[in-house]
Motif scaffolding. Structure first.
Motif, PDB file in Angstrom:
ATOM      1  N   ARG A   1      42.326  47.391   3.408  1.00 61.46           N
ATOM      2  CA  ARG A   1      42.971  47.524   2.100  1.00 61.46           C
ATOM      3  C   ARG A   1      41.936  47.718   1.011  1.00 61.46           C
ATOM      4  NH1 ARG A   1      45.150  42.363  -0.152  1.00 61.46           N
ATOM      5  NH2 ARG A   1      42.899  42.171  -0.298  1.00 61.46           N
TER       6      ARG A   1
ATOM      7  N   GLN B   1      51.324  56.982   2.487  1.00 58.26           N
ATOM      8  CA  GLN B   1      51.560  55.888   3.423  1.00 58.26           C
ATOM      9  C   GLN B   1      50.617  56.026   4.598  1.00 58.26           C
ATOM     10  OE1 GLN B   1      55.624  54.288   4.725  1.00 58.26           O
ATOM     11  NE2 GLN B   1      55.075  55.711   6.357  1.00 58.26           N
TER      12      GLN B   1
ATOM     13  N   SER C   1      49.725  54.311   8.251  1.00 59.00           N
ATOM     14  CA  SER C   1      50.212  53.351   9.235  1.00 59.00           C
ATOM     15  C   SER C   1      49.108  53.054  10.222  1.00 59.00           C
ATOM     16  CB  SER C   1      51.411  53.927   9.978  1.00 59.00           C
ATOM     17  OG  SER C   1      52.353  54.400   9.063  1.00 59.00           O
TER      18      SER C   1
ATOM     19  N   ASP D   1      52.666  42.375   0.810  1.00 63.40           N
ATOM     20  CA  ASP D   1      51.681  41.651   0.009  1.00 63.40           C
ATOM     21  C   ASP D   1      52.070  41.752  -1.464  1.00 63.40           C
ATOM     22  OD1 ASP D   1      48.823  43.867  -0.621  1.00 63.40           O
ATOM     23  OD2 ASP D   1      50.988  44.167  -0.906  1.00 63.40           O
TER      24      ASP D   1
ATOM     25  N   MET E   1      50.891  47.798  10.404  1.00 63.26           N
ATOM     26  CA  MET E   1      50.812  47.599   8.970  1.00 63.26           C
ATOM     27  C   MET E   1      50.907  48.949   8.281  1.00 63.26           C
ATOM     28  SD  MET E   1      50.687  45.173   6.810  1.00 63.26           S
ATOM     29  CE  MET E   1      49.956  43.724   7.534  1.00 63.26           C
ATOM     30  N   ARG E   2      51.656  48.961   7.205  1.00 63.60           N
ATOM     31  CA  ARG E   2      51.674  50.193   6.418  1.00 63.60           C
ATOM     32  C   ARG E   2      50.998  49.917   5.085  1.00 63.60           C
ATOM     33  NH1 ARG E   2      54.688  53.769   9.307  1.00 63.60           N
ATOM     34  NH2 ARG E   2      56.795  53.191   9.924  1.00 63.60           N
ATOM     35  N   TYR E   3      50.093  50.802   4.738  1.00 70.77           N
ATOM     36  CA  TYR E   3      49.425  50.713   3.448  1.00 70.77           C
ATOM     37  C   TYR E   3      50.005  51.771   2.533  1.00 70.77           C
ATOM     38  CZ  TYR E   3      45.939  47.954   5.914  1.00 70.77           C
ATOM     39  OH  TYR E   3      45.312  46.998   6.644  1.00 70.77           O
TER      40      TYR E   3
ATOM     41  N   TYR F   1      52.633  45.331  -3.176  1.00 66.94           N
ATOM     42  CA  TYR F   1      53.619  46.265  -2.597  1.00 66.94           C
ATOM     43  C   TYR F   1      54.522  46.852  -3.670  1.00 66.94           C
ATOM     44  CZ  TYR F   1      57.590  47.626   0.429  1.00 66.94           C
ATOM     45  OH  TYR F   1      58.602  48.300   1.057  1.00 66.94           O
TER      46      TYR F   1
ATOM     47  N   VAL G   1      42.224  43.718   8.462  1.00 66.36           N
ATOM     48  CA  VAL G   1      43.353  44.290   7.718  1.00 66.36           C
ATOM     49  C   VAL G   1      43.074  44.267   6.225  1.00 66.36           C
ATOM     50  CG1 VAL G   1      45.716  43.746   7.043  1.00 66.36           C
ATOM     51  CG2 VAL G   1      45.117  43.878   9.447  1.00 66.36           C
ATOM     52  N   ARG G   2      42.448  43.167   5.778  1.00 65.47           N
ATOM     53  CA  ARG G   2      42.163  43.074   4.347  1.00 65.47           C
ATOM     54  C   ARG G   2      41.050  44.035   3.958  1.00 65.47           C
ATOM     55  NH1 ARG G   2      43.462  37.078   4.513  1.00 65.47           N
ATOM     56  NH2 ARG G   2      45.343  37.002   3.242  1.00 65.47           N
TER      57      ARG G   2
ATOM     58  N   MET H   1      50.729  46.623   0.729  1.00 64.74           N
ATOM     59  CA  MET H   1      50.845  46.575   2.182  1.00 64.74           C
ATOM     60  C   MET H   1      52.198  46.014   2.582  1.00 64.74           C
ATOM     61  SD  MET H   1      47.212  44.835   2.799  1.00 64.74           S
ATOM     62  CE  MET H   1      47.702  44.059   4.302  1.00 64.74           C
TER      63      MET H   1
END
Lengths: 868, 116
Positions: free
Chosen positions: A551, A527, A529, A599, A692-694, A602, A547-548, A565
């Motif tokens: 990712r 994760q 953040s 998204d 945002m958490r990835y 997820y 943000v994209r 995300m």
């Protein structure tokens, strides 16, 4: 003369007794001699004279006692003598002494360690001024309890007469902090006026924010934690030079909080809540703490606040759903749910101590046969029973004192290890230490222990029937052990079984939580953040593009299979929830549903299975994915795909079309039970996004990804702080407190088991030694050693079985206490655990009794017979 | 020496009085004190050692007598007791108290006999 004196001194030293005693003896001897000589002079024979002189002299022991009494220093002398005597006795049988000390120190150490936990976490007062005057205030309405809103807090503060001060606190979570060391995310909290004065905490440096600074339009200032000040501000004592950047502005630091300070939340930065006061009366987002005026009770304040809140409800009508208020003492809020588990720990430690005491008491009784003779002789010489009992008890106190010191050392080690291992699992755990209070308690426990295990044997050994031991020659005879011993063994076993059952239940509960299918998998998921500081991007589009891109960078890292995300991860407690609404009428259907911005990937990243339909496509709008629980609630049985849902979080009139159903029933707290969830595309609600958490899934270890991912992300923009955590690690810490309690309890149970087994083995081995004659004779007469062995074992195992039964019964009686800690899958009378413990214990007892019983084979029949 | 038919019990205070008196004649060890009392009382009082030594200890604690180890005529070690000045004062007081009480008892007895 001086030479005789010299010998006298040496002799006295050898005998190790006090000078007075020696002199008294010498005086008596002189007297007897003179009397003898007189009688001989009167015509008696020397032997007659000696006998008569002694008879005339009377009871030596009693006279000595009376002389000692007359001396008036009796008490201290006696004590000193008893201690010296006791020390000698203990030194003479080192194996017993060592075993007893080790056994007792385990018990006392367990109690000391548990007590320091209880003391540090529960009993020590909270680090605020007069902490018992602080209460947390919540809104009550519609049969639910809410965090208050800011406008309600303001009204309370103004209208209520019950408080000398009230503060509101809102956690903002981890926010980017810049220009104070490297960019980092730190927890930030907003606080209202008079924060430190209401809590009664003086700042470490500087001052609290003034009213002017805590008002709309004021320049940005902040308080910081001690850790922040030392690590990020270089411990700068001139606060005029201390500042940082956050939320797009420069913040001046006006005060530093004392080390370790926290109120409800850990935070490094405290900013002014009243610069942007909340205006929505129904936004339940703040925690309110008030200080009661002196002399006012919580009940009285509660009543007044109820009245105030009721009036507010009338005035504001539908704006607020708060009807009354609820006051709870702050220590209860912070520590309340630690009371049960720590209480259980304390009880378990007590049980271990009891097992240890029972063990030692049994051993004392075993040694009793030799001591019995000694006691009988002394009684017949006139020593009072009370004296003898006191002397035996002094021995016990000596044992307990040494064991107490050893136990304190053990406890210190245990506490150090526990604090290091579990600092996140219990509140205030990091402040637990073996301090003066605990040591004093330890000494008291040691003293009590001495009486606990020493009194019963002392009384038994000095019973009047002990004289029989003299007459019978005390060679052990058939050595019937007597009920007392069976009782002790049975008690020991029962206590150990109770401990084992308790630990077994907790461990089973823990393992069932761990293996619970939450609907998602944490293995291999990393994760990350990320929070974008204000002002980094000029437009929402720029932010979205960044943000994209992040990712994409993560997705292209070697080893990453899928990236998803979301604004919150699966374990985050702070998800949004809104009343579940009927999609057609818009009415509440009861219950709350979680609302998550995610998204399309997820679900795949967390290996959540898609039951029906599909997930989002990039850029799709007005769609939603729901979980089974929500689908069942809204459209039980019917196909949810294509139907519509609404939520409070969307603007009025917005409906979303359901495109998929996922099988995630339990989301953020693994054992929180079923939760209705609704998932919504994040790009539709940029206004709700702070962080945002990835979630990146890999086949191997999630931790291995951290380095490469961080490199790539920082390459994009190194002023944006990111944080990493493995989902497995997060899972583990979410259960940290349970695991902590369970593992300590398991350690205690293991200790109790070992002690009980040692006790059983000891009894068997003693029985064999005592019944040497009988065994020898039987072997000589042709009995098989295996039969004799098994007979002895059976005798010992009888009280063991009784003890197991009693222990199981006791465990079931006490099950109510442990129930609250168990996960619902495991009941307090869980048959698996009960059966398992029984089998384990009996098996272990069989083994423990086997080894000593083998010594029957070592009994030499011929040797025994020769002794006859 | 004639042996008394009955042996009388000595009250604690009376025993102390007798011991002080004996010691005022000369310092003596415990056994000797007992013998001396028996002698002087013409065998009426045979002191019980169970009472004597505790009494000596009491008087030591109160500072009326002191004890020291000496050699007897036969060169044996024995603990000799002797009066201190406080002991002498105590002896004088105890004697006058004894005369007072015993005189009073006498008077009561003789008055009863003759007053009838």
């Amino acid at each position: 003369m001086s030479r005789m004196n010299g010998w006298g001194v040496r002799l006295r030293a050898l005998l190790g007794r006090s000078r007075e005693e020696v002199e008294m003896d010498e005086e008596m001897r002189f007297h007897l001699d003179m009397e003898e000589r007189k009688l001989v002079a009167q015509g008696r024979s020397p032997e007659e004279a000696r006998r008569e002189a002694r008879i005339r002299f009377g009871g030596v022991e009693r006279m000595k006692e009376r002389t000692r009494d007359a001396r008036g220093t009796r008490g201290v002398e006696d004590l000193a003598r008893d201690l010296a005597y006791g020390a000698r006795t203990l030194r003479r049988s080192p194996s017993f002494t060592v075993t007893a000390v080790v056994t007792l120190s385990l018990g006392i150490g367990a109690v000391a360690a548990a007590f320091s936990l209880v003391d540090g976490v529960l009993l020590r007062p909270l680090p605020y001024g007069e902490p018992d005057r602080l209460v947390e205030i919540r809104e009550l309405g519609e049969s639910r309890r809410f965090f208050p809103s800011f406008p309600n807090f303001v009204d309370w503060r103004e209208r209520s007469r019950s408080f000398s001060g009230m503060v509101a606190v809102q956690p903002l979570g981890a926010m980017p902090i810049l220009d104070a060391g490297d960019p980092v995310r730190l927890p930030v909290v907003m606080v209202s006026r008079d924060f430190l004065s209401t809590l009664g905490v003086p700042p470490f440096l500087g001052r609290d924010m003034t009213h002017e600074e805590n008002a709309p339009g004021a320049p940005p200032v902040a308080l910081v934690s001690h850790a922040f000040w030392t690590s990020r501000l270089g411990a700068e004592r001139d606060l005029d030079r201390a500042s940082f950047t956050a939320f797009g502005s420069g913040y001046r630091v006006v005060g530093v909080l004392p080390a370790g300070f926290r109120l409800l939340y850990d935070a490094d930065v405290y900013i002014a809540a009243e610069r942007w006061p909340g205006t929505v009366r129904s936004a339940h987002a703040y925690r309110v703490v008030g200080r009661l005026v002196p002399g006012l009770s919580v009940e009285a304040a509660d009543q007044e606040m109820d009245a105030v809140t009721a009036r507010m409800h009338q005035e504001y009508g539908g704006e607020t759903n708060a009807e009354t208020a609820e006051l709870r003492p702050l220590d209860d809020v912070l520590l309340g749910n630690q009371r049960r588990p720590l209480g259980i720990l304390m009880a378990a430690a007590g049980l271990v101590l009891l097992v240890a005491c029972t063990n030692v008491a049994g051993t004392l009784l075993a040694r009793g046969s030799t001591r019995g003779r000694e006691m009988a002789v002394r009684t017949s010489l006139g020593a009072k029973r009370g004296r003898l009992v006191r002397q035996l008890l002094t021995e016990s106190v000596l044992l307990a004192a040494v064991a107490g010191a050893a136990g304190a050392a053990l406890a210190w080690l245990a506490v150090e290890a526990a604090v290091r291992a579990g600092s996140s699992s219990l509140p205030r755990l990091e402040t637990v230490a073996l301090d003066g209070r605990v040591l004093v308690a330890c000494a008291g426990v040691a003293l009590g222990t001495a009486f606990l295990f020493g009194l019963y044997p002392a009384l038994r050994l000095t019973r009047s029937g002990a004289a029989e031991a003299l007459r019978s020659g005390g060679r052990g005879g058939t050595g019937r052990r007597g009920r007392a011993w069976d009782l002790l063994i049975g008690a020991e076993v029962a206590l150990a079984v109770v401990l084992l059952v308790g630990a077994g239940l907790l461990l089973r509960s823990l393992s069932s939580i761990v293996s619970l299918d939450a609907g998602w998998r944490a293995e291999g998921v990393l994760q990350m953040s990320l929070t974008v500081p204000n002002g980094t991007f000029q437009s929402a589009d720029e932010a979205m593009a960044y943000v994209r891109r992040v990712r994409d960078e993560i997705a292209s890292t070697p080893g990453v299979e899928v990236v998803g995300m979301g604004t919150f991860g699966p374990l985050d407690a702070g998800t949004y929830t809104a009343p579940a609404r009927d999609p057609v009428t818009g009415r509440d259907i009861g219950g709350y549903a979680g609302w998550r911005l995610v998204d399309g990937s997820y679900f795949e990243a967390l290996s959540v299975s898609l039951e029906r339909g599909r997930t989002f496509q990039e850029g799709e709008a007005d769609v939603a994915v729901v979980n089974e629980a929500l689908a069942r609630r809204l459209w039980s049985g019917e196909d949810p795909i294509g139907r519509y849902v609404r939520s409070n979080f969307d603007p009025e009139g917005v409906q979303r079309r359901v495109v998929g159903v996922v099988a995630v029933a339990r989301d953020w707290r693994v054992d929180a039970g079923e939760q209705m969830e609704m998932f919504v595309p994040w790009w539709e609600r940029l206004d709700q996004i702070h962080a945002m958490r990835y979630l990146a899934r890999t086949e191997g270890e999630a931790a291995d990804l951290i380095g490469p991912v961080r490199e790539r992300v920082r390459a994009l923009n190194d002023r944006i702080p990111v944080e990493f955590a493995t989902m497995e690690g997060e899972m583990a810490s979410s259960m940290a407190d349970r695991r902590f309690v369970a593992s300590i309890l398991a350690a205690f149970a293991a200790g109790g088991l070992i002690l009980a087994l040692v006790g059983i083995a000891g009894v068997v081995s003693y029985t064999v030694a005592q019944r040497r004659r009988e065994i020898g004779i039987r072997l000589a007469l042709g009995a098989r050693s295996a039969r004799v062995r098994s007979e002895i074992r059976r005798e010992v195992l009888r009280p063991t079985v009784a003890g197991v039964a009693a222990g199981l019964a006791g465990a079931m009686l006490l099950s109510g206490f442990v129930e609250a800690l168990l996960y619902e899958g495991v009941g307090a009378r869980d048959p698996n655990t009960l059966v398992g413990v029984t089998v384990l214990f009996l098996g272990a007892a069989l083994l423990a009794s086997d080894l000593p019983a083998r010594r029957t084979a070592a009994v030499d029949p011929a040797g025994v017979l020769r002794e006859e | 020496m004639h042996m008394a038919e009955q042996r009388s019990e000595l009250l604690q205070g009376t025993l102390e009085l007798l011991v002080l008196r004996v010691l005022s004649l000369e310092p003596m060890h415990g056994w000797g004190i007992g013998e001396r009392i028996a002698l002087l009382s013409e065998e009426v009082f045979r002191v019980n050692q169970g009472s004597l030594y505790p009494a000596l200890q009491r008087m030591r604690s109160r500072g009326w007598v002191r004890a020291e180890w000496r050699r007897t005529e036969n060169n044996r070690r024995a603990r000799y007791y002797s009066l201190t000045s406080m002991g002498e004062r105590q002896l004088a007081e105890a004697v006058s108290e004894w005369k007072r009480t015993s005189g009073a008892v006498d008077r009561v007895l003789t008055a009863a006999l003759s007053g009838a």
